[in-house]
Write a protein that holds these residues in place. Structure first.
Motif, mmCIF file in Angstrom:
data_model
loop_
_atom_site.group_PDB
_atom_site.id
_atom_site.type_symbol
_atom_site.label_atom_id
_atom_site.label_comp_id
_atom_site.label_asym_id
_atom_site.label_seq_id
_atom_site.Cartn_x
_atom_site.Cartn_y
_atom_site.Cartn_z
ATOM 1 N N TYR A 65 0.722 -0.994 0.229
ATOM 2 C CA TYR A 65 0.253 -0.319 0.268
ATOM 3 C C TYR A 65 0.978 0.835 0.113
ATOM 4 O O TYR A 65 1.846 1.225 0.931
ATOM 5 C CB TYR A 65 -1.075 0.008 1.359
ATOM 6 N N PRO A 66 0.394 2.209 -0.693
ATOM 7 C CA PRO A 66 1.328 3.353 -0.422
ATOM 8 C C PRO A 66 0.743 3.787 0.271
ATOM 9 O O PRO A 66 0.265 5.762 0.206
ATOM 10 C CB PRO A 66 0.790 4.236 -2.500
ATOM 11 N N TRP A 81 1.080 6.982 3.247
ATOM 12 C CA TRP A 81 1.422 8.360 3.941
ATOM 13 C C TRP A 81 1.696 8.141 5.114
ATOM 14 O O TRP A 81 1.230 8.637 6.106
ATOM 15 C CB TRP A 81 0.574 9.232 3.206
ATOM 16 N N LYS A 104 1.457 6.595 12.332
ATOM 17 C CA LYS A 104 2.075 5.397 11.757
ATOM 18 C C LYS A 104 3.562 5.130 11.951
ATOM 19 O O LYS A 104 4.336 4.356 11.829
ATOM 20 C CB LYS A 104 1.264 5.386 10.786
ATOM 21 N N ASP A 120 4.330 5.386 -4.696
ATOM 22 C CA ASP A 120 3.952 5.505 -5.478
ATOM 23 C C ASP A 120 3.677 6.924 -5.660
ATOM 24 O O ASP A 120 3.553 7.526 -7.005
ATOM 25 C CB ASP A 120 2.571 4.699 -6.047
ATOM 26 N N ARG A 155 -5.693 0.979 10.051
ATOM 27 C CA ARG A 155 -5.147 2.027 10.077
ATOM 28 C C ARG A 155 -3.548 1.312 9.792
ATOM 29 O O ARG A 155 -3.468 0.094 11.093
ATOM 30 C CB ARG A 155 -4.758 2.513 11.168
ATOM 31 N N THR A 214 -5.423 8.354 10.318
ATOM 32 C CA THR A 214 -6.390 8.161 8.925
ATOM 33 C C THR A 214 -6.458 6.760 9.190
ATOM 34 O O THR A 214 -5.190 5.840 8.982
ATOM 35 C CB THR A 214 -6.528 9.284 8.327
ATOM 36 N N PRO A 215 -7.237 5.969 9.064
ATOM 37 C CA PRO A 215 -9.355 6.469 8.297
ATOM 38 C C PRO A 215 -9.481 5.956 9.435
ATOM 39 O O PRO A 215 -8.927 5.194 10.192
ATOM 40 C CB PRO A 215 -9.298 5.638 6.981
ATOM 41 N N VAL A 264 -3.689 9.709 -0.618
ATOM 42 C CA VAL A 264 -2.207 8.657 -0.592
ATOM 43 C C VAL A 264 -1.441 8.635 -1.925
ATOM 44 O O VAL A 264 -0.259 7.867 -1.919
ATOM 45 C CB VAL A 264 -2.487 7.405 -0.116
ATOM 46 N N SER A 265 -2.243 8.382 -2.821
ATOM 47 C CA SER A 265 -1.905 8.784 -4.319
ATOM 48 C C SER A 265 -2.588 9.767 -5.691
ATOM 49 O O SER A 265 -3.797 9.858 -4.920
ATOM 50 C CB SER A 265 -1.774 6.804 -4.570
ATOM 51 N N ILE A 282 -6.640 9.042 -4.780
ATOM 52 C CA ILE A 282 -6.826 7.894 -4.065
ATOM 53 C C ILE A 282 -6.831 8.540 -2.508
ATOM 54 O O ILE A 282 -5.918 9.121 -2.069
ATOM 55 C CB ILE A 282 -6.272 6.878 -4.543
ATOM 56 N N ILE A 283 -8.222 7.764 -1.721
ATOM 57 C CA ILE A 283 -7.981 8.216 -0.193
ATOM 58 C C ILE A 283 -7.591 7.428 0.410
ATOM 59 O O ILE A 283 -8.031 5.672 -0.504
ATOM 60 C CB ILE A 283 -8.369 9.624 -0.338
ATOM 61 N N ASP A 284 -7.380 7.021 2.252
ATOM 62 C CA ASP A 284 -7.168 5.804 2.199
ATOM 63 C C ASP A 284 -8.298 4.818 2.788
ATOM 64 O O ASP A 284 -8.488 4.307 4.127
ATOM 65 C CB ASP A 284 -5.758 5.543 3.852
ATOM 66 N N GLU A 287 -11.377 -2.028 -1.037
ATOM 67 C CA GLU A 287 -11.188 -3.035 0.474
ATOM 68 C C GLU A 287 -10.270 -1.529 1.385
ATOM 69 O O GLU A 287 -11.039 -1.016 2.255
ATOM 70 C CB GLU A 287 -10.281 -3.970 0.536
ATOM 71 N N HIS A 288 -9.336 -0.432 0.691
ATOM 72 C CA HIS A 288 -8.595 0.691 1.509
ATOM 73 C C HIS A 288 -8.175 1.745 0.676
ATOM 74 O O HIS A 288 -7.025 2.426 -0.003
ATOM 75 C CB HIS A 288 -6.719 0.071 1.772
ATOM 76 N N HIS A 289 -8.696 1.582 -0.845
ATOM 77 C CA HIS A 289 -8.717 3.109 -1.289
ATOM 78 C C HIS A 289 -10.089 3.278 -2.087
ATOM 79 O O HIS A 289 -10.862 2.350 -2.233
ATOM 80 C CB HIS A 289 -8.088 2.186 -2.995
#
Lengths: 365, 365
Positions: free
Chosen positions: A84-85, A87, A92, A110, A365, B9-10, B258-259, B272-274, B307-309
């Protein structure tokens, strides 16, 4: 199979024998191809299943979040790729640093921004975290074009991270007729991205691909490892995509018929079962025949789904199940179903033999 | 609102001030109509929220499962309606009996078979459980036609249960232009079912209806109580159905970009958000504009969800959020989102002030 009496509904059941066969079959098929197997544990989220995958020869696990990695590292898995990319927020970063002291950790990147924040935030700990650049092979979600991997890798290297290769998820394989074309694009993308990275001076040791629909089409000429997830259980999507047979499905939801709907003169018989979206999940791709399937009644359709009700349309032939009858439901997308329960009933030869905790459930998370 | 720094997040955030306003507003509106309010707790699954609803004058709670009832009874709620046509397995019978000794319990029935099993299985304890016959008012899920309630009620009475009335869920109100027509059908169904039951010799003291889209259209001439659930939070469905405004939405998911997806020359910017389906839920009715909304960017659309995007399509105007920016997402269906997390962050005036455990999460049985 009759649902064991000590199982109340709705409940997720995992058939241990089919599960083990699926694990072993994937392990030997991937080994025969000369590829490493790094199964995606977001599907099952269960340490007991991860242990069986590792025992069958997996080189490590794939996960989607730091939280999942924490669960499996605590359970003894020593090599984990967070595909997963990320952030890296301060929270984290702390967790990833701690994690990287107990297991070999790789993460996805990415973007140059994401790679820079990752390396800078990890500081002295950056050297303990490997990174793989995510490539978009046609799914058009995260990932960069294969020709655009070098700036991301260079930002990561400047930030003190060790770039070990590239990865992709050919998610566009989840549609009828798509697996072969998606697998072709996946190979091409990994191949090209790897060449670009090598030309930019990186030593590429990992080219990671593979989804359950494409894994058997992946060649070791371009990939070094594959990351299928759903294959351990199978689900209605894989069944309808012809990627598994009904007898390969290891996970079903035990359900009870709770209501009979009055049948229209010209319509199919309809009844309601107590497995709704809060245990099946509500994924329904446009090409799917419904919101899941009934294991022992392939012609029945789940036409509607709410939180605690699924509406089953019954084909013309055969006696309609009575109120109180129990049925096994195959969820459309097993990764979502597993994320909805605290534990699962493990069965073998029609008996309840164990219960496993879904230890990584909800670890978003 | 900026997302508080101590929230990673999330994560689900509940705005305490909006939540309290929603609770109070519904309580006074329903009181002004001369109706009892029995909010559906499957939406929030949180004892602290139930306590606020009871303090605002709710006559009791509605739940969907025995497991949810157990959680709220343990938290001190004394009057609970399980609005579901329970089929009483031996396991459920034991639990329901125990429950009926600590709280006033009513359950739904919609078949003579179900009513008989319920009464017979409860045995001597049947007298402590009230039943309401479920009526189909047009949603065509569970429930019988209004003219068909008598045989179900008679079976329940024969089995030793106390029949107190009828209930319906006008779920077909969840579509554009439908709330008024669904409310009309709901009233008609409750009215007719109540008359049929009275003519069959039953003393009908409860006529229970109401969903968040229809509750304000429910009249006390036919109903005695209403069971809205989603109104405590609001969600993207209610927003798109015009049943709440953006400033009434009390629950959002904190997410990070995140992307960035490469933008096609003629397409909208995409990123893309997480927050994916494992925290938003994947309900998406055909009429919805996407898989959720962005709170502060009403023109943005969530075009795809895994699932995560979540893939956000950004409208032409305004600067596209950068990788690392944080955004608030409004889930399509808040009942599913809440069921995906162990706890929620409670905020007030932009500060994190508390954390609440989602105590009834996953209580599917």
């Amino acid at each position: 199979m009759t649902i064991p009496k000590d199982i109340d509904t709705p409940e997720i059941m995992v058939d241990l024998d089919i599960l083990q066969r699926n694990i072993d079959r994937m392990a030997s098929a991937v080994r025969a191809k000369g590829l490493n197997l790094r199964p995606h544990a977001k599907t099952h989220k269960i340490p007991e299943i991860a242990a069986r995958q590792m025992a069958a020869g997996a080189s490590g696990l794939t996960v989607a979040t730091i939280g999942e990695a924490e669960v499996f590292a605590a359970a003894g898995v020593e090599d984990i790729f967070i595909a997963y990319p990320l952030w890296l927020s301060p929270q984290k970063a702390d967790r990833l640093l701690r994690l990287s002291r107990t297991a070999r950790i790789a993460v996805g990147v990415d973007s140059a921004e994401g790679a820079t924040v990752l390396g800078v935030t990890l500081g002295n700990g950056a050297g303990n975290v490997a990174v793989l650049v995510e490539v978009d092979s046609g799914h058009h979600r995260s990932g960069v074009r294969p020709e655009a991997v070098a700036p991301v890798a260079e930002a990561a290297a400047r930030a003190g991270l060790k770039v070990t290769g590239v990865f992709t998820f050919p998610g566009h394989s989840y549609a009828p007729g798509m697996p072969a074309e998606a697998a072709r694009q996946e190979q091409q993308a990994l191949d090209q991205a790897s060449e670009v990275l090598t030309a930019a001076g990186f030593h590429v040791t990992c080219r990671s691909g593979g989804s359950t629909p494409t894994v058997m089409l992946t060649e070791n000429s371009v990939a070094t490892e594959v990351r299928p997830g759903v294959h351990v259980f199978g689900d209605a999507q894989q069944l309808e995509l012809d990627r598994c047979a009904a007898e390969d499905i290891a996970l079903t939801v035990a359900a009870t018929v709770v209501s009979h709907h009055e049948t229209a003169a010209d319509g199919p018989a309809r009844f309601i079962i107590d497995a709704g979206s809060k245990i099946l999940g509500s994924d329904r791709p446009a090409w799917a025949s419904g919101f899941g399937r009934l294991m022992d009644h392939p012609d029945a359709r789940i036409a509607a789904l709410s939180e605690h009700h699924a509406t089953v349309e019954w084909p013309g032939q055969g006696a309609v199940p009575a109120v109180g009858d129990r049925l096994r439901v195959i969820p459309n997308h097993v990764c979502l179903a597993m994320n909805l329960v605290d534990d699962v009933a493990v069965t073998s030869q029609g008996e309840l033999v164990d219960r496993w905790t879904v230890a990584a459930r909800g670890k978003n998370r």
